[in-house]
Write an enzyme that holds these catalytic residues in place. Structure first.
Site, mmCIF file in Angstrom:
data_model
loop_
_atom_site.group_PDB
_atom_site.id
_atom_site.type_symbol
_atom_site.label_atom_id
_atom_site.label_comp_id
_atom_site.label_asym_id
_atom_site.label_seq_id
_atom_site.Cartn_x
_atom_site.Cartn_y
_atom_site.Cartn_z
ATOM 1 N N ASP A 46 -14.922 22.393 13.906
ATOM 2 C CA ASP A 46 -15.063 21.398 14.975
ATOM 3 C C ASP A 46 -14.030 20.282 14.790
ATOM 4 O O ASP A 46 -13.908 19.391 15.641
ATOM 5 C CB ASP A 46 -16.499 20.862 15.096
ATOM 6 C CG ASP A 46 -16.946 20.074 13.875
ATOM 7 O OD1 ASP A 46 -16.229 20.063 12.857
ATOM 8 O OD2 ASP A 46 -18.048 19.464 13.946
ATOM 9 N N GLU A 184 -17.076 18.687 0.734
ATOM 10 C CA GLU A 184 -15.993 17.869 1.312
ATOM 11 C C GLU A 184 -16.012 16.456 0.723
ATOM 12 O O GLU A 184 -17.049 15.766 0.745
ATOM 13 C CB GLU A 184 -16.131 17.817 2.844
ATOM 14 C CG GLU A 184 -15.035 16.957 3.488
ATOM 15 C CD GLU A 184 -14.845 17.203 4.973
ATOM 16 O OE1 GLU A 184 -15.470 18.132 5.532
ATOM 17 O OE2 GLU A 184 -14.050 16.463 5.579
HETATM 18 O O1 KIV Z 1 -14.187 21.292 10.966
HETATM 19 C C1 KIV Z 1 -13.559 21.650 9.964
HETATM 20 O O2 KIV Z 1 -12.348 21.944 10.016
HETATM 21 C C2 KIV Z 1 -14.280 21.710 8.712
HETATM 22 C C3 KIV Z 1 -13.511 22.024 7.470
HETATM 23 C C4 KIV Z 1 -12.681 20.875 7.078
HETATM 24 C C5 KIV Z 1 -14.375 22.480 6.366
HETATM 25 O O3 KIV Z 1 -15.459 21.534 8.689
#
Ligand code: KIV
Length: 284
Positions: A46, A184
């Site tokens: 997202d 994260e």
């Molecule tokens: O939305 C995204 O790209 C993510 C990744 C950074 C894990 O959740």
């Protein structure tokens, strides 16, 4: 790289065997490029709300947008496990709604979904989705859909209480049956502790080298996003500069009458076509 498509159980079995490489992709050409790189997992993140659509965060991303991009990515993937990132409010209201929305990702071509957070209501959603036979990737630490509650995009788990909470959430997601877990923006020491405490592979972004795998956003890695660049991003190329240079050269070629070339980049009628009368006066 074998010709076989990577499955969620394949990813789970990679823990302790070899590091897992995951990347995001958002459309057909980026999916083809990432898939050919040999990446194990492609996430339709997202994060597209920020790097593709220009929003300041991910909260404006809807299910319809995610499904549109997931279907495009699916058409370009042959090898990697394709995971769809469930957007904000697609799994928050009830487990039934979470299952319905997860199923939309599968029908669009994903082979698993990711959801953010590890509190009890999230675990309920994870269990319901798994009960529908859909693999789930967890995500704890900085969960961008919690940006309002967290007061910004900040490193999480620096203090002891928060670190303990994140370990508990990671264990709960493991016990619920997730096949992997994104960590994260947490301290390296905490990522190492969580990695040792769960049976599933951890995939880090801004979580140091001790994770079982790593993920980066396509546009960050390639220098295609000129918004904020967190410290953990390694830019492997400056494609944005290369594109900017190519586009400027095109514009100046058009302005200076250097594009298109009359011989090599243009079509001409042949003499035999017998249209001499039509074009007779064009020089004048
Ligand atoms: O939305 C995204 O790209 C993510 C990744 C950074 C894990 O959740």
């Amino acid at each position: 790289m074998s010709g076989k498509t990577v499955s969620a159980p394949d990813v789970r079995a990679m823990k302790g065997v070899r590091p897992i490489a995951m990347l995001t992709a958002y459309d057909y050409p980026s999916a083809r490029l990432v898939d050919r790189s040999g990446a194990d997992i492609i996430l339709v993140g997202d994060s597209l709300g920020m790097v593709i659509l220009g929003y300041p965060d991910t909260l404006s991303v809807t299910m319809d947008t995610m499904i549109h991009h997931t279907a495009a990515v699916a058409r370009g993937v042959e090898h990697a496990l394709l995971v769809g990132d469930m957007p904000w409010m697609s799994y928050h209201t009830s487990p039934d709604e979470a299952v319905e929305n997860a199923a939309r990702f599968i029908r669009a071509g994903a082979r698993g979904v990711k959801i953010e957070g590890g509190r009890p209501s999230r675990i309920e959603a994870v269990r319901a989705i798994l009960d529908a036979e859909i693999p789930v990737m967890g995500h704890v630490g900085l969960t961008p859909q919690s940006v309002m509650a967290m007061g910004g995009f900040k490193v999480q788990g620096k203090g002891e209480a928060q670190a303990r909470k994140l370990v508990d959430e990671a264990k709960a997601l493991d016990e619920a049956g997730c096949f992997s877990l994104v960590l994260e923006c947490v301290p390296t020491e905490l990522a190492e502790l969580i990695t040792a405490s769960v049976s599933i592979p951890t995939i880090g972004i801004g979580a140091g080298p001790a994770c079982d795998g790593q993920v980066l956003v396509f546009h960050d890695l390639l220098g295609l996003y000129d918004g904020h660049q967190p410290k953990f991003v390694r830019r492997y190329a400056e494609i944005g500069n290369a594109i900017g240079d190519a586009l400027s050269r095109y514009v100046s070629d058009v302005r200076e009458g250097n594009f298109p070339d009359e011989l090599t980049e243009s079509f001409h009628v042949s003499a035999e076509a017998g249209m001499g009368a039509l074009y007779a006066g064009r020089e004048g």
